[in-house]
Motif scaffolding. Structure first.
Motif, PDB file in Angstrom:
ATOM      1  N   HIS A 111       0.815  -1.218   0.000  1.00 62.72           N
ATOM      2  CA  HIS A 111       0.000   0.000   0.000  1.00 62.72           C
ATOM      3  C   HIS A 111       0.847   1.266   0.000  1.00 62.72           C
ATOM      4  O   HIS A 111       0.316   2.369  -0.040  1.00 62.72           O
ATOM      5  CB  HIS A 111      -0.926  -0.001   1.225  1.00 62.72           C
ATOM      6  N   GLY A 112       2.158   1.105   0.057  1.00 66.09           N
ATOM      7  CA  GLY A 112       3.039   2.267   0.028  1.00 66.09           C
ATOM      8  C   GLY A 112       3.249   2.936   1.370  1.00 66.09           C
ATOM      9  O   GLY A 112       3.840   4.008   1.443  1.00 66.09           O
ATOM     10  N   LEU A 113       2.791   2.314   2.452  1.00 69.92           N
ATOM     11  CA  LEU A 113       2.979   2.891   3.778  1.00 69.92           C
ATOM     12  C   LEU A 113       4.352   2.558   4.351  1.00 69.92           C
ATOM     13  O   LEU A 113       4.946   3.356   5.079  1.00 69.92           O
ATOM     14  CB  LEU A 113       1.892   2.380   4.735  1.00 69.92           C
ATOM     15  N   LEU A 114       4.839   1.363   4.054  1.00 70.88           N
ATOM     16  CA  LEU A 114       6.138   0.914   4.533  1.00 70.88           C
ATOM     17  C   LEU A 114       7.177   1.182   3.448  1.00 70.88           C
ATOM     18  O   LEU A 114       7.072   0.670   2.332  1.00 70.88           O
ATOM     19  CB  LEU A 114       6.082  -0.578   4.877  1.00 70.88           C
ATOM     20  N   LYS A 115       8.202   1.978   3.780  1.00 69.03           N
ATOM     21  CA  LYS A 115       9.228   2.317   2.802  1.00 69.03           C
ATOM     22  C   LYS A 115      10.106   1.104   2.514  1.00 69.03           C
ATOM     23  O   LYS A 115      10.524   0.404   3.442  1.00 69.03           O
ATOM     24  CB  LYS A 115      10.079   3.469   3.327  1.00 69.03           C
ATOM     25  N   PRO A 116      10.391   0.851   1.239  1.00 66.37           N
ATOM     26  CA  PRO A 116      11.189  -0.327   0.879  1.00 66.37           C
ATOM     27  C   PRO A 116      12.526  -0.387   1.604  1.00 66.37           C
ATOM     28  O   PRO A 116      12.981  -1.468   1.984  1.00 66.37           O
ATOM     29  CB  PRO A 116      11.378  -0.174  -0.629  1.00 66.37           C
ATOM     30  N   GLU A 117      13.167   0.755   1.812  1.00 64.96           N
ATOM     31  CA  GLU A 117      14.481   0.733   2.463  1.00 64.96           C
ATOM     32  C   GLU A 117      14.381   0.333   3.934  1.00 64.96           C
ATOM     33  O   GLU A 117      15.364  -0.126   4.537  1.00 64.96           O
ATOM     34  CB  GLU A 117      15.159   2.106   2.337  1.00 64.96           C
ATOM     35  N   LEU A 118      13.209   0.522   4.543  1.00 62.87           N
ATOM     36  CA  LEU A 118      13.005   0.080   5.919  1.00 62.87           C
ATOM     37  C   LEU A 118      12.465  -1.346   5.992  1.00 62.87           C
ATOM     38  O   LEU A 118      12.638  -2.033   7.001  1.00 62.87           O
ATOM     39  CB  LEU A 118      12.028   1.023   6.636  1.00 62.87           C
ATOM     40  N   ALA A 119      11.814  -1.778   4.921  1.00 58.26           N
ATOM     41  CA  ALA A 119      11.192  -3.101   4.919  1.00 58.26           C
ATOM     42  C   ALA A 119      12.226  -4.208   5.015  1.00 58.26           C
ATOM     43  O   ALA A 119      11.972  -5.256   5.618  1.00 58.26           O
ATOM     44  CB  ALA A 119      10.345  -3.267   3.658  1.00 58.26           C
ATOM     45  N   GLU A 120      13.414  -3.983   4.420  1.00 56.35           N
ATOM     46  CA  GLU A 120      14.417  -5.053   4.396  1.00 56.35           C
ATOM     47  C   GLU A 120      14.835  -5.464   5.799  1.00 56.35           C
ATOM     48  O   GLU A 120      14.855  -6.649   6.146  1.00 56.35           O
ATOM     49  CB  GLU A 120      15.635  -4.609   3.583  1.00 56.35           C
ATOM     50  N   ASP A 121      15.167  -4.485   6.647  1.00 55.27           N
ATOM     51  CA  ASP A 121      15.560  -4.802   8.019  1.00 55.27           C
ATOM     52  C   ASP A 121      14.410  -5.428   8.799  1.00 55.27           C
ATOM     53  O   ASP A 121      14.595  -6.386   9.563  1.00 55.27           O
ATOM     54  CB  ASP A 121      16.034  -3.541   8.736  1.00 55.27           C
ATOM     55  N   LEU A 122      13.216  -4.869   8.617  1.00 52.94           N
ATOM     56  CA  LEU A 122      12.055  -5.388   9.339  1.00 52.94           C
ATOM     57  C   LEU A 122      11.782  -6.844   8.955  1.00 52.94           C
ATOM     58  O   LEU A 122      11.600  -7.708   9.825  1.00 52.94           O
ATOM     59  CB  LEU A 122      10.822  -4.528   9.026  1.00 52.94           C
ATOM     60  N   LEU A 123      11.747  -7.120   7.663  1.00 50.19           N
ATOM     61  CA  LEU A 123      11.462  -8.481   7.212  1.00 50.19           C
ATOM     62  C   LEU A 123      12.578  -9.436   7.628  1.00 50.19           C
ATOM     63  O   LEU A 123      12.330 -10.620   7.878  1.00 50.19           O
ATOM     64  CB  LEU A 123      11.260  -8.503   5.697  1.00 50.19           C
ATOM     65  N   GLY A 124      13.790  -8.919   7.711  1.00 49.61           N
ATOM     66  CA  GLY A 124      14.879  -9.757   8.198  1.00 49.61           C
ATOM     67  C   GLY A 124      14.672 -10.156   9.649  1.00 49.61           C
ATOM     68  O   GLY A 124      14.877 -11.309  10.032  1.00 49.61           O
ATOM     69  N   VAL A 125      14.240  -9.195  10.459  1.00 47.61           N
ATOM     70  CA  VAL A 125      13.943  -9.490  11.864  1.00 47.61           C
ATOM     71  C   VAL A 125      12.849 -10.547  11.960  1.00 47.61           C
ATOM     72  O   VAL A 125      12.952 -11.518  12.718  1.00 47.61           O
ATOM     73  CB  VAL A 125      13.504  -8.201  12.593  1.00 47.61           C
ATOM     74  N   LEU A 126      11.796 -10.387  11.181  1.00 47.21           N
ATOM     75  CA  LEU A 126      10.673 -11.321  11.242  1.00 47.21           C
ATOM     76  C   LEU A 126      11.053 -12.698  10.710  1.00 47.21           C
ATOM     77  O   LEU A 126      10.624 -13.725  11.238  1.00 47.21           O
ATOM     78  CB  LEU A 126       9.492 -10.756  10.451  1.00 47.21           C
ATOM     79  N   ALA A 127      11.864 -12.736   9.656  1.00 47.40           N
ATOM     80  CA  ALA A 127      12.208 -14.008   9.031  1.00 47.40           C
ATOM     81  C   ALA A 127      13.124 -14.837   9.915  1.00 47.40           C
ATOM     82  O   ALA A 127      13.103 -16.068   9.857  1.00 47.40           O
ATOM     83  CB  ALA A 127      12.881 -13.763   7.681  1.00 47.40           C
ATOM     84  N   ASN A 128      13.941 -14.170  10.758  1.00 49.12           N
ATOM     85  CA  ASN A 128      14.924 -14.904  11.544  1.00 49.12           C
ATOM     86  C   ASN A 128      14.356 -15.463  12.839  1.00 49.12           C
ATOM     87  O   ASN A 128      15.116 -15.966  13.643  1.00 49.12           O
ATOM     88  CB  ASN A 128      16.104 -14.006  11.913  1.00 49.12           C
ATOM     89  N   GLY A 129      13.128 -15.280  13.055  1.00 49.13           N
ATOM     90  CA  GLY A 129      12.570 -15.746  14.301  1.00 49.13           C
ATOM     91  C   GLY A 129      12.923 -14.735  15.259  1.00 49.13           C
ATOM     92  O   GLY A 129      12.797 -14.836  16.440  1.00 49.13           O
ATOM     93  N   THR A 130      13.464 -13.764  14.407  1.00 45.63           N
ATOM     94  CA  THR A 130      13.493 -12.464  14.915  1.00 45.63           C
ATOM     95  C   THR A 130      14.422 -12.320  16.059  1.00 45.63           C
ATOM     96  O   THR A 130      14.282 -12.943  17.068  1.00 45.63           O
ATOM     97  CB  THR A 130      12.136 -12.075  15.321  1.00 45.63           C
ATOM     98  N   HIS A 131      15.344 -11.462  15.777  1.00 39.67           N
ATOM     99  CA  HIS A 131      16.384 -11.180  16.744  1.00 39.67           C
ATOM    100  C   HIS A 131      15.773 -10.496  17.962  1.00 39.67           C
ATOM    101  O   HIS A 131      14.809  -9.777  17.872  1.00 39.67           O
ATOM    102  CB  HIS A 131      17.429 -10.264  16.117  1.00 39.67           C
ATOM    103  N   GLY A 132      16.407 -10.735  19.078  1.00 37.10           N
ATOM    104  CA  GLY A 132      15.991 -10.042  20.290  1.00 37.10           C
ATOM    105  C   GLY A 132      16.483  -8.614  20.274  1.00 37.10           C
ATOM    106  O   GLY A 132      17.193  -8.197  19.375  1.00 37.10           O
ATOM    107  N   SER A 133      16.138  -7.889  21.289  1.00 36.84           N
ATOM    108  CA  SER A 133      16.474  -6.466  21.322  1.00 36.84           C
ATOM    109  C   SER A 133      17.976  -6.239  21.392  1.00 36.84           C
ATOM    110  O   SER A 133      18.456  -5.154  21.089  1.00 36.84           O
ATOM    111  CB  SER A 133      15.791  -5.789  22.520  1.00 36.84           C
ATOM    112  N   ASP A 134      18.729  -7.281  21.795  1.00 36.52           N
ATOM    113  CA  ASP A 134      20.172  -7.112  21.843  1.00 36.52           C
ATOM    114  C   ASP A 134      20.840  -7.579  20.563  1.00 36.52           C
ATOM    115  O   ASP A 134      22.059  -7.603  20.457  1.00 36.52           O
ATOM    116  CB  ASP A 134      20.756  -7.871  23.042  1.00 36.52           C
ATOM    117  N   GLY A 135      20.010  -7.978  19.557  1.00 37.58           N
ATOM    118  CA  GLY A 135      20.564  -8.392  18.280  1.00 37.58           C
ATOM    119  C   GLY A 135      20.888  -9.866  18.190  1.00 37.58           C
ATOM    120  O   GLY A 135      21.312 -10.354  17.154  1.00 37.58           O
TER     121      GLY A 135
END
Length: 318
Positions: free
Chosen positions: A282-306
Motif C-alpha cells: 500500500h506504500g505505507l512501509l518504505k522499501p528501504e526500511l522493509a528489508e531490516d524489518l522483514l529480516g527481523v521477522l524471518a529470523n525468528g526475529t532477533h531479540g532487542s540485543d541483536g
C-alpha cells in the motif's frame, strides 16, 4: 396446510409456527426475534442442561421435545446445530419421514449453502440458508443485536424473496451469497471475528502482566477507533511499528513476548509479516526500511540485543 403437495411459498400464511432444533446460542435468539415479528414459537429441542435453561429463558412456555416432534409442529424450522452436525441431522430427519412437504427448513451454518438441505428438499421441504454474521452470547441481548445485523443468505432463486423477508423480519440485512462461495464467506468471517477475540484476549493478558489494572478500559477506545478506521479506510488505516518499519521496536517486542508470554510469539510474527506485506504493497512501509524489518521477522526475529532467536520459546530471553 396440505401435506400431499408442495405449495407455492407465496400462498403460505403470513404468520408461521416456529420450531427450533438445537437450543444453542443462536436458535432461541432467532426464534425470539421472529416472535417479535408476530410468528409463534411452538417447540424447541435441546439436549444439554445449558441449552434447556437457555430455551426456558429465551422462549418461556415453549415446550421441549425431540427434533422429529419439533418438525411435526412447525411451519418454519430453524436448524441451529454445529456445522459438522448439520449434514447428518438433515439426512436423519429426511430418512425418518420427519420432514413435511411445504415446510420451511432454515439452517444457520455459515459454512454451508442450501445444498446441504437437499435430502429435505427431496422430501418436499423449502430449503433456506440464513447465517447471521454476529457473535452470540446466549442471552436476551442477542435479540437486540440482530437489529441491522447482516445475514448471509443462500436459497433457490424461487425462494429468494421468502428468505430475504424472514431476515428483514428478524431485523437483519440480507446479503446474497452464492452456493459455491459459502466456505470463503465463512472463512472471511472467522478470520475477522474469531481471531479478533483471541488477539484481544492475548492483549489483555499482556497488559495485566505489564501492570495495567483495567486492560479492558484501556483497550476499549483504542480498539474501537482501530476497527472504525479499518472499516472506513482499509489498509490506509495501518499504523504502528510494523507499518512504519521500526525493526528495532519489533525485535524488542518479540524479546519481551518470549520472556513473558512465549505462546504468543508465533501469532505476533505471523500477523507482523502479514501487516508488513500489506503496508509495503500500500506504500505505507518504505522499501528501504522493509528489508531490516522483514529480516527481523524471518529470523525468528532477533531479540532487542541483536541475538538471533527462534519462533518458539528459546532465544535470548531463555
Amino acid at each position: 396446510m396440505s401435506t400431499s403437495q408442495q405449495p407455492d411459498p407465496r400462498d403460505r400464511p403470513a404468520r408461521l409456527t416456529v420450531g427450533v432444533v438445537g437450543a444453542g446460542r443462536v436458535g432461541p435468539a432467532l426464534a425470539a426475534s421472529l416472535q417479535l415479528a408476530g410468528h409463534r414459537p411452538v417447540a424447541v429441542s435441546g439436549v444439554s442442561d445449558a441449552s434447556r435453561r437457555r430455551a426456558a429463558e429465551m422462549l418461556p412456555d415453549v415446550p421441549l421435545m425431540p427434533p422429529a416432534e419439533v418438525l411435526q409442529r412447525a411451519d418454519l424450522v430453524l436448524l441451529t446445530v454445529p456445522d459438522d452436525t448439520l449434514p447428518g441431522l438433515v439426512e436423519g430427519l429426511a430418512e425418518t419421514g420427519a420432514v413435511r412437504p411445504g415446510q420451511l427448513l432454515v439452517h444457520t451454518s455459515g459454512r454451508y449453502g442450501a445444498k446441504v438441505l437437499d435430502p429435505a428438499l427431496r422430501a418436499g421441504a423449502l430449503p433456506l440458508a440464513l447465517h447471521p454474521a454476529m457473535t452470540f452470547t446466549g442471552t436476551p441481548v442477542d435479540v437486540q443485536r440482530l437489529a441491522g445485523c447482516s445475514f448471509g443468505v443462500t436459497a433457490p432463486e424461487e425462494l429468494r424473496m421468502a428468505a430475504e423477508a424472514l431476515v428483514i423480519e428478524m431485523g437483519g440485512e440480507p446479503e446474497w451469497i452464492a452456493e459455491e462461495r459459502r466456505p470463503l464467506y465463512h472463512a472471511a468471517l472467522a478470520l475477522g471475528a474469531n481471531h479478533l477475540v483471541t488477539l484481544v484476549a492475548q492483549s489483555m493478558e499482556l497488559l495485566r502482566e505489564a501492570g495495567v489494572t483495567a486492560p479492558d478500559r484501556m483497550l476499549g477506545p483504542l480498539l474501537g477507533a482501530a476497527l472504525d478506521n479499518a472499516l472506513r479506510s482499509g489498509d490506509a488505516a495501518l499504523t504502528g511499528p510494523v507499518a512504519r518499519g521500526d525493526a528495532g521496536t519489533v525485535a524488542a517486542h518479540v524479546a519481551e513476548l518470549r520472556k513473558y508470554s512465549p505462546q504468543t510469539v508465533a501469532g505476533y510474527l505471523a500477523m507482523a509479516r502479514a501487516t508488513a506485506d500489506r503496508a509495503l504493497a500500500h506504500g505505507l512501509l518504505k522499501p528501504e526500511l522493509a528489508e531490516d524489518l522483514l529480516g527481523v521477522l524471518a529470523n525468528g526475529t532477533h531479540g532487542s540485543d541483536g541475538t538471533p532467536g527462534t519462533d518458539g520459546t528459546e532465544g535470548d530471553a531463555g
